[in-house]
Each structure stands twice: as structure tokens, then as C-alpha cells.
Write a protein that holds these residues in place. Structure first.
Motif, PDB file in Angstrom:
ATOM      1  N   GLU A  47     -43.455  19.188  54.905  1.00  0.00           N
ATOM      2  CA  GLU A  47     -43.786  20.620  55.320  1.00  0.00           C
ATOM      3  C   GLU A  47     -42.737  21.220  56.311  1.00  0.00           C
ATOM      4  N   THR A  48     -42.141  20.194  57.100  1.00  0.00           N
ATOM      5  CA  THR A  48     -40.909  20.701  58.004  1.00  0.00           C
ATOM      6  C   THR A  48     -39.536  20.682  57.412  1.00  0.00           C
ATOM      7  N   GLY A  49     -39.560  20.305  56.120  1.00  0.00           N
ATOM      8  CA  GLY A  49     -38.251  20.319  55.634  1.00  0.00           C
ATOM      9  C   GLY A  49     -37.643  21.463  55.068  1.00  0.00           C
ATOM     10  N   ASP A  50     -36.636  21.468  54.457  1.00  0.00           N
ATOM     11  CA  ASP A  50     -36.022  22.904  53.890  1.00  0.00           C
ATOM     12  C   ASP A  50     -36.224  22.759  52.232  1.00  0.00           C
ATOM     13  N   CYS A  51     -36.766  21.801  51.729  1.00  0.00           N
ATOM     14  CA  CYS A  51     -36.717  21.859  50.369  1.00  0.00           C
ATOM     15  C   CYS A  51     -37.686  22.607  49.686  1.00  0.00           C
ATOM     16  N   PRO A  52     -37.514  23.670  48.866  1.00  0.00           N
ATOM     17  CA  PRO A  52     -38.452  24.509  48.271  1.00  0.00           C
ATOM     18  C   PRO A  52     -39.064  24.070  47.212  1.00  0.00           C
TER      19      PRO A  52
ATOM     20  N   TYR B  83     -34.653  12.291  30.797  1.00  0.00           N
ATOM     21  CA  TYR B  83     -34.800  13.484  31.503  1.00  0.00           C
ATOM     22  C   TYR B  83     -34.802  13.244  33.078  1.00  0.00           C
ATOM     23  N   VAL B  84     -35.421  12.193  33.534  1.00  0.00           N
ATOM     24  CA  VAL B  84     -35.769  12.035  35.014  1.00  0.00           C
ATOM     25  C   VAL B  84     -34.326  11.668  35.454  1.00  0.00           C
ATOM     26  N   GLY B  85     -33.569  10.457  34.560  1.00  0.00           N
ATOM     27  CA  GLY B  85     -32.380  10.047  35.225  1.00  0.00           C
ATOM     28  C   GLY B  85     -31.541  11.216  35.298  1.00  0.00           C
ATOM     29  N   ASN B  86     -31.499  12.355  34.471  1.00  0.00           N
ATOM     30  CA  ASN B  86     -30.611  13.475  34.660  1.00  0.00           C
ATOM     31  C   ASN B  86     -30.872  14.440  35.888  1.00  0.00           C
ATOM     32  N   ARG B  87     -32.175  14.303  36.222  1.00  0.00           N
ATOM     33  CA  ARG B  87     -32.404  15.284  37.370  1.00  0.00           C
ATOM     34  C   ARG B  87     -32.261  14.386  38.592  1.00  0.00           C
ATOM     35  N   LEU B  88     -32.098  12.959  38.647  1.00  0.00           N
ATOM     36  CA  LEU B  88     -31.963  12.312  39.752  1.00  0.00           C
ATOM     37  C   LEU B  88     -30.388  12.164  40.168  1.00  0.00           C
ATOM     38  N   LEU B  89     -29.380  12.264  38.907  1.00  0.00           N
ATOM     39  CA  LEU B  89     -28.006  12.163  39.295  1.00  0.00           C
ATOM     40  C   LEU B  89     -27.433  13.601  39.416  1.00  0.00           C
ATOM     41  N   SER B  90     -28.074  14.462  38.910  1.00  0.00           N
ATOM     42  CA  SER B  90     -27.488  15.939  39.087  1.00  0.00           C
ATOM     43  C   SER B  90     -27.717  16.270  40.623  1.00  0.00           C
ATOM     44  N   ALA B  91     -26.518  17.001  40.903  1.00  0.00           N
ATOM     45  CA  ALA B  91     -26.536  17.594  42.494  1.00  0.00           C
ATOM     46  C   ALA B  91     -27.371  18.802  42.536  1.00  0.00           C
ATOM     47  N   THR B  92     -27.965  19.438  41.627  1.00  0.00           N
ATOM     48  CA  THR B  92     -28.751  20.410  41.794  1.00  0.00           C
ATOM     49  C   THR B  92     -30.319  20.059  41.138  1.00  0.00           C
ATOM     50  N   VAL B  93     -31.361  20.856  41.294  1.00  0.00           N
ATOM     51  CA  VAL B  93     -32.612  20.682  40.909  1.00  0.00           C
ATOM     52  C   VAL B  93     -33.112  21.909  40.353  1.00  0.00           C
ATOM     53  N   GLU B  94     -33.180  22.055  39.074  1.00  0.00           N
ATOM     54  CA  GLU B  94     -33.769  23.335  38.531  1.00  0.00           C
ATOM     55  C   GLU B  94     -35.522  23.111  38.929  1.00  0.00           C
ATOM     56  N   TYR B  95     -36.161  24.260  39.345  1.00  0.00           N
ATOM     57  CA  TYR B  95     -37.576  24.177  39.413  1.00  0.00           C
ATOM     58  C   TYR B  95     -38.340  25.509  39.197  1.00  0.00           C
ATOM     59  N   GLU B  96     -39.446  25.676  39.176  1.00  0.00           N
ATOM     60  CA  GLU B  96     -40.317  26.847  38.897  1.00  0.00           C
ATOM     61  C   GLU B  96     -41.322  26.957  39.858  1.00  0.00           C
ATOM     62  N   GLU B  97     -41.176  28.230  40.470  1.00  0.00           N
ATOM     63  CA  GLU B  97     -42.154  28.387  41.683  1.00  0.00           C
ATOM     64  C   GLU B  97     -43.503  28.695  41.178  1.00  0.00           C
ATOM     65  N   THR B  98     -43.690  29.464  40.138  1.00  0.00           N
ATOM     66  CA  THR B  98     -45.362  29.669  39.844  1.00  0.00           C
ATOM     67  C   THR B  98     -45.239  29.842  38.270  1.00  0.00           C
ATOM     68  N   GLY B  99     -43.989  29.826  37.398  1.00  0.00           N
ATOM     69  CA  GLY B  99     -44.137  29.785  36.092  1.00  0.00           C
ATOM     70  C   GLY B  99     -42.701  29.579  35.517  1.00  0.00           C
ATOM     71  N   TRP B 100     -42.451  29.793  34.333  1.00  0.00           N
ATOM     72  CA  TRP B 100     -41.262  29.781  33.449  1.00  0.00           C
ATOM     73  C   TRP B 100     -40.423  30.935  33.662  1.00  0.00           C
ATOM     74  N   TYR B 101     -41.199  32.070  34.203  1.00  0.00           N
ATOM     75  CA  TYR B 101     -40.270  33.288  34.372  1.00  0.00           C
ATOM     76  C   TYR B 101     -39.439  33.466  35.753  1.00  0.00           C
TER      77      TYR B 101
ATOM     78  N   VAL C  60     -29.869  23.387  45.520  1.00  0.00           N
ATOM     79  CA  VAL C  60     -28.855  22.216  45.852  1.00  0.00           C
ATOM     80  C   VAL C  60     -29.211  21.153  46.720  1.00  0.00           C
ATOM     81  N   LYS C  61     -29.159  20.059  46.463  1.00  0.00           N
ATOM     82  CA  LYS C  61     -29.595  18.753  47.136  1.00  0.00           C
ATOM     83  C   LYS C  61     -28.599  18.535  48.519  1.00  0.00           C
ATOM     84  N   THR C  62     -29.451  18.330  49.556  1.00  0.00           N
ATOM     85  CA  THR C  62     -28.449  17.780  50.638  1.00  0.00           C
ATOM     86  C   THR C  62     -27.706  16.599  50.492  1.00  0.00           C
ATOM     87  N   ALA C  63     -26.829  16.206  51.283  1.00  0.00           N
ATOM     88  CA  ALA C  63     -25.881  14.949  51.299  1.00  0.00           C
ATOM     89  C   ALA C  63     -26.994  13.866  51.322  1.00  0.00           C
ATOM     90  N   GLU C  64     -27.915  13.612  52.105  1.00  0.00           N
ATOM     91  CA  GLU C  64     -28.833  12.464  52.026  1.00  0.00           C
ATOM     92  C   GLU C  64     -29.541  12.286  50.788  1.00  0.00           C
TER      93      GLU C  64
END
Length: 274
Positions: free
Chosen positions: A68-73, A162-180, A186-190
Motif C-alpha cells: 500500500e505504501t508503494g508507488d505501483c498503480p 504471455y507471462v514471460g513477455n510481461r516479466l521481461l518487458s520494461a513496461t506493464v500494461e494494465y486495466e484499472e477497471t475495464g478494457w476501456y 514503467v517498472k522501477t530499476a529494482e
């Protein structure tokens, strides 16, 4: 004129002013990969596939970037490390990350069960006179087992890729509430260093194993189809008479000589052709 003595009072010492604070220039954070904490232990043995131990997620503990204290949305269920955890414990994707003996035995049991309890009864009772050529229904049943196992391995490969591509990618695509309302984080360095180590040492070996399995299954299925086609061709050649005109008559079903022997009245007045 009298002598006048003037006494000068010494000036009190003044403390020097404190030095100004050093200027702080924000710089790019450097990552010490030896000090990062990972929820798994690296292993260079290619015969052992690495997995996140269940103790790392005990008591619903979550990675640092998802607190909860992190910056990951990114929502918890869409974070790559949590997707990896869910995939490695779900059916049938967990088969691919097991040891080689367990992985091979599960695929063999699945294929044999499909071939014995589904493919063989359908092929046996769906063919004409299977007793005369039992190789055809048997090879059809074996082919059905290979086909089902191939489809299962393809499904596992797509999930792990699919999971491997998301782990190796520098960015993460996500949906807050739906597809729209899709977003990109952008991932942090750690986080990027940890995810890429996890993808390189845990996901890539699984993908290589699944690729080799698909090649072996495709080769076996192709051999079964060749044997099945050759057996069907040989079975047809047995029923084709080379003595009949055009080679299209089937002996034992009908010919003029057997008809004259059993029904001579039907051929009254007709001369038999020598």
C-alpha cells in the motif's frame, strides 16, 4: 599636558558562520544487484526449473512494489510476479514447471487415457470389419491421444509465453477497471531487475521444454498418420481384383460365374463368355 592612557577593549571573538549545506542534485538511482532481495534462489543447473517458494507468499504477503505504501498503480492480480505465481500453481500450467519425470509421466498418462478410453472405442466401433485390419483403429486411437496432448502443450506454451513477455518487458500494461481504461506503468530499476531475472531463469527453461515437447509430439503424430494412411491403402488393395475389367470388381460380392452357378434360370439363352 598630562599623559593619557587609552585602554582598548578587545573585540569578542565571533564564531565563523556554518558552511552552507551541500547542494543536492538528484541523480539516477543505481541498482546494486547483489543487494536485491528476490523471492527465489538463483540456480544455474539447467535440469532444475526454478519456482517461487510458497513461503514467500505465506500469510498473503505481497511483493514490495505492490504494498500500500508503494508507488505501483498496477492491481495485484495484473502484476507480472503475481501472474507468474498464479500460473505456476494452476492446472495444467504447473505441469510444465515440474521436474522432468513428473512432467513426462503426466503427459503420457493423459495421452494413453484419451487413446484407450476415447479414441479406441470410437475408432473400433466406427470402422467396418475392424477384426480384418486391427492396425487401423489402433493407430487412429494413438493419433487421437497425441493430438489431445499436443493441444494441451500448445495451451501451456501460450500461457507461459504471455507471462514471460510481461516479466521481461520494461513496461506493464494494465486495466484499472475495464478494457476501456488501459494504462501503462514503467517498472522501477529494482522491479525490472527482479522480473527479468525471474523470467530468464524460471520462465525461459519452461518455454524451451515445451518447444522440445511440441517438436516430439508433431513428429510422432506425423508418423502415426503415415502408418494410418498406408494401412488404409493396403486394405483397399486387398479388395480390388486384378482379374476383373478395370480392376474395380470386388471378389465374393458379385461375378457372372457365381451367379450362373446358383441361379442358372436367370441366364437362360445366354452364352457364357469364355
Amino acid at each position: 599636558m598630562a599623559n593619557t592612557t587609552i585602554f582598548l577593549r578587545p573585540k569578542p571573538a565571533v564564531a565563523p558562520p556554518p558552511p552552507p549545506p551541500p547542494l543536492f542534485f538528484p541523480s539516477r538511482p543505481t541498482t546494486n544487484y547483489h543487494q536485491l532481495t528476490f523471492p527465489f534462489t538463483l540456480n544455474t543447473n539447467p535440469n532444475v526449473l526454478l519456482k517461487i517458494p510458497s513461503a514467500s507468499f505465506r500469510n498473503n504477503s505481497i511483493p514490495p512494489e505492490s504494498s500500500e505504501t508503494g508507488d505501483c498503480p498496477v492491481p495485484l492480480d495484473q502484476q507480472p510476479i503475481n501472474e507468474y505465481k498464479a500460473l505456476s500453481t494452476s492446472f495444467p500450467f504447473s505441469w510444465a514447471s515440474a521436474d522432468l519425470v513428473e512432467y513426462t509421466s503426466r503427459l503420457c498418462v493423459t495421452g494413453a487415457s484419451i487413446a484407450l478410453f476415447v479414441g479406441l472405442p470410437v475408432a473400433w466401433f466406427g470402422s467396418v470389419a475392424p477384426e480384418s485390419n486391427p492396425l487401423t483403429p489402433i493407430m487412429a486411437a494413438i493419433s487421437s491421444g497425441f493430438l489431445v496432448v499436443t493441444l494441451a502443450v500448445v495451451r501451456m506454451y501460450l500461457g507461459w509465453a504471455y507471462v514471460g513477455n510481461r516479466l521481461l518487458s520494461a513496461t506493464v500494461e494494465y486495466e484499472e477497471t475495464g478494457w476501456y481504461d488501459g494504462q501503462i506503468w514503467v517498472k522501477t530499476a529494482e522491479v525490472l531487475a527482479r522480473d527479468r531475472l525471474l523470467g530468464s531463469f524460471s520462465v525461459k527453461p519452461v518455454l524451451n521444454r515445451l518447444k522440445n515437447t511440441l517438436v516430439a509430439l508433431a513428429t510422432s503424430l506425423f508418423i502415426c498418420i503415415l502408418i494410418l494412411v498406408n494401412s488404409e491403402t493396403n486394405q483397399k488393395d486387398k479388395f480390388i481384383s486384378s482379374e476383373e475389367a478395370g480392376g474395380r470388381a470386388i471378389p465374393g460380392v458379385y461375378n457372372d460365374e457365381s451367379a450362373r452357378a446358383f441361379e442358372p434360370d436367370a441366364f437362360c439363352g445366354e452364352l457364357s463368355v469364355p
